[in-house]
Design an enzyme around this catalytic site. Structure first.
Site, PDB file in Angstrom:
ATOM      1  N   HIS A  19       0.839  -1.201   0.000  1.00 57.38           N
ATOM      2  CA  HIS A  19       0.000   0.000   0.000  1.00 57.38           C
ATOM      3  C   HIS A  19       0.875   1.253   0.000  1.00 57.38           C
ATOM      4  CE1 HIS A  19      -3.080  -2.617   2.313  1.00 57.38           C
ATOM      5  NE2 HIS A  19      -3.607  -2.411   1.129  1.00 57.38           N
ATOM      6  N   ARG A  92      -2.379  -6.257  -8.428  1.00 58.46           N
ATOM      7  CA  ARG A  92      -1.282  -7.156  -8.093  1.00 58.46           C
ATOM      8  C   ARG A  92      -1.131  -8.262  -9.116  1.00 58.46           C
ATOM      9  NH1 ARG A  92      -3.376  -7.546  -2.110  1.00 58.46           N
ATOM     10  NH2 ARG A  92      -5.181  -7.031  -3.379  1.00 58.46           N
ATOM     11  N   SER A 130      -2.958  -7.464   3.080  1.00 60.22           N
ATOM     12  CA  SER A 130      -3.212  -7.309   4.519  1.00 60.22           C
ATOM     13  C   SER A 130      -3.609  -8.645   5.130  1.00 60.22           C
ATOM     14  CB  SER A 130      -4.339  -6.300   4.759  1.00 60.22           C
ATOM     15  OG  SER A 130      -3.973  -5.036   4.283  1.00 60.22           O
TER      16      SER A 130
HETATM   17  P1  ADP Z   1      -9.707  -3.809  -0.495  1.00 55.77           P
HETATM   18  O1  ADP Z   1     -10.185  -4.591   0.683  1.00 55.77           O
HETATM   19  O2  ADP Z   1     -10.592  -2.710  -0.953  1.00 55.77           O
HETATM   20  O3  ADP Z   1      -9.092  -4.627  -1.615  1.00 55.77           O
HETATM   21  P2  ADP Z   1      -7.045  -3.312   0.369  1.00 55.77           P
HETATM   22  O4  ADP Z   1      -6.697  -2.522   1.562  1.00 55.77           O
HETATM   23  O5  ADP Z   1      -6.763  -4.770   0.403  1.00 55.77           O
HETATM   24  O6  ADP Z   1      -8.529  -2.973   0.117  1.00 55.77           O
HETATM   25  O7  ADP Z   1      -6.344  -2.712  -0.921  1.00 55.77           O
HETATM   26  C1  ADP Z   1      -6.617  -1.417  -1.386  1.00 55.77           C
HETATM   27  C2  ADP Z   1      -6.018  -1.256  -2.770  1.00 55.77           C
HETATM   28  O8  ADP Z   1      -4.619  -1.442  -2.687  1.00 55.77           O
HETATM   29  C3  ADP Z   1      -6.518  -2.246  -3.815  1.00 55.77           C
HETATM   30  O9  ADP Z   1      -6.616  -1.583  -5.052  1.00 55.77           O
HETATM   31  C4  ADP Z   1      -5.434  -3.273  -3.874  1.00 55.77           C
HETATM   32  O10 ADP Z   1      -5.368  -3.899  -5.142  1.00 55.77           O
HETATM   33  C5  ADP Z   1      -4.200  -2.418  -3.628  1.00 55.77           C
HETATM   34  N1  ADP Z   1      -3.106  -3.195  -3.078  1.00 55.77           N
HETATM   35  C6  ADP Z   1      -3.121  -3.956  -1.962  1.00 55.77           C
HETATM   36  N2  ADP Z   1      -1.929  -4.561  -1.763  1.00 55.77           N
HETATM   37  C7  ADP Z   1      -1.138  -4.174  -2.800  1.00 55.77           C
HETATM   38  C8  ADP Z   1       0.215  -4.472  -3.199  1.00 55.77           C
HETATM   39  N3  ADP Z   1       0.959  -5.335  -2.497  1.00 55.77           N
HETATM   40  N4  ADP Z   1       0.697  -3.896  -4.315  1.00 55.77           N
HETATM   41  C9  ADP Z   1      -0.088  -3.050  -5.027  1.00 55.77           C
HETATM   42  N5  ADP Z   1      -1.378  -2.743  -4.727  1.00 55.77           N
HETATM   43  C10 ADP Z   1      -1.892  -3.292  -3.630  1.00 55.77           C
END
Ligand code: ADP
Length: 161
Positions: A19, A92, A130
């Protein structure tokens, strides 16, 4: 509508270095970034919203054009409230694509003047989520490589088995 105002929505339960990489890159591109934590009453999550915001703020304290907020309900309504023009999301793997594509299409239909922009994950973070951090921490594994250094202790303590 403010096209320079970008909203990065997500659960951030908790924020990972994946993130953080996206937030830093977004903050390089846009004058102003709002990281918006979705409060979903149907899905309580692991970390309380207030703590997710606090961990995000600490991890991003070097980024002056990034601020933090929470929202519930539809993202398009929140975008309207802020008068923000850009949604930032990360991709991802191909597995992200289908749900992100659906969400972007639906949001476009509801709010045609809001653009969704995707940044590709840095390859070294492609595996990171996460939920993986929560699982590793709850089973007593070392989460230090996966979350920003300044929040490691708090995340470790919260997940401790
Ligand atoms: P959600 O539950 O809405 O997916 P997240 O907190 O898991 O929320 O993720 C928010 C955004 O960040 C999403 O667009 C997700 O694809 C992106 N994201 C999460 N982890 C990564 C990562 N390791 N690399 C790039 N983008 C990520």
């Amino acid at each position: 509508m403010k096209k320079g105002l970008c909203v990065y929505p997500g659960s951030f339960d908790p924020v990972t270095i994946g993130h953080l990489d996206l937030i830093e890159r977004g903050a390089d591109i846009f004058p102003e970034v709002v990281v918006a934590v979705l409060h979903n009453p149907a899905k309580e999550g692991c970390f309380p919203i207030v703590q997710r915001l606090e961990l995000l703020a600490r991890a991003c304290s070097h980024l002056p054009n990034v601020r933090f907020d929470q929202f519930d309900g539809l993202l398009v309504d929140y975008m309207k409230k802020l008068d923000a023009g850009i949604v930032l999301r990360g991709l991802r793997a191909v597995t992200d694509f289908e749900s992100e594509f659906q969400m972007a299409q639906l949001n476009h239909q509801m709010a045609p003047d809001v653009e969704t922009l995707f940044l590709m994950t840095a390859p070294e973070h492609a595996y990171l989520s996460s939920s993986a951090v929560r699982e590793i921490g709850m089973f007593g594994g070392d989460i230090a490589p996966f979350v920003p250094a300044c929040i490691v202790e708090d995340v470790r303590r919260a997940l401790k088995p």
